[in-house]
Design a protein around this motif. Structure first.
Motif, short mmCIF file in Angstrom:
data_model
loop_
_atom_site.label_atom_id
_atom_site.label_comp_id
_atom_site.label_asym_id
_atom_site.label_seq_id
_atom_site.Cartn_x
_atom_site.Cartn_y
_atom_site.Cartn_z
N CYS A 145 -0.74 7.85 -1.46
CA CYS A 145 -2.02 7.93 -2.19
C CYS A 145 -2.95 6.75 -1.91
O CYS A 145 -4.02 6.67 -2.49
N SER A 146 -2.52 5.83 -1.08
CA SER A 146 -3.33 4.66 -0.67
C SER A 146 -3.61 3.67 -1.79
O SER A 146 -4.51 2.84 -1.66
N CYS A 179 0.84 -1.19 0.00
CA CYS A 179 0.00 0.00 0.00
C CYS A 179 0.88 1.24 0.00
O CYS A 179 1.78 1.37 0.83
N CYS A 180 0.60 2.16 -0.91
CA CYS A 180 1.34 3.40 -0.99
C CYS A 180 0.87 4.31 0.15
O CYS A 180 -0.32 4.57 0.30
N LYS A 181 1.81 4.81 0.94
CA LYS A 181 1.46 5.67 2.07
C LYS A 181 0.99 7.04 1.61
O LYS A 181 0.27 7.72 2.34
N VAL A 183 -3.18 0.30 -3.78
CA VAL A 183 -2.88 -1.04 -3.27
C VAL A 183 -2.42 -1.92 -4.43
O VAL A 183 -3.01 -1.90 -5.51
#
Length: 44
Positions: A16-17, A12-14, A19
């Motif tokens: 932009c969220s 998960c990208c911190k 997945v």
């Protein structure tokens, strides 16, 4: 015999969220957006 791929984590990208299931997708995302802060969540 064909070897199966075991998916045991998500990424998960911190920033932009977004997945991802595959590390290669994370690398593509980082290249395209510059987002390099990624969380890994493991599951069985």
């Amino acid at each position: 015999m064909r070897q199966s791929l075991k998916i045991d984590r998500i990424y998960c990208c911190k920033l932009c969220s977004a997945v991802f299931l595959f590390e290669s997708d994370v690398e593509e995302h980082a290249t395209a957006t510059g987002h390099r802060e990624i969380r890994e969540a493991y599951f069985d």
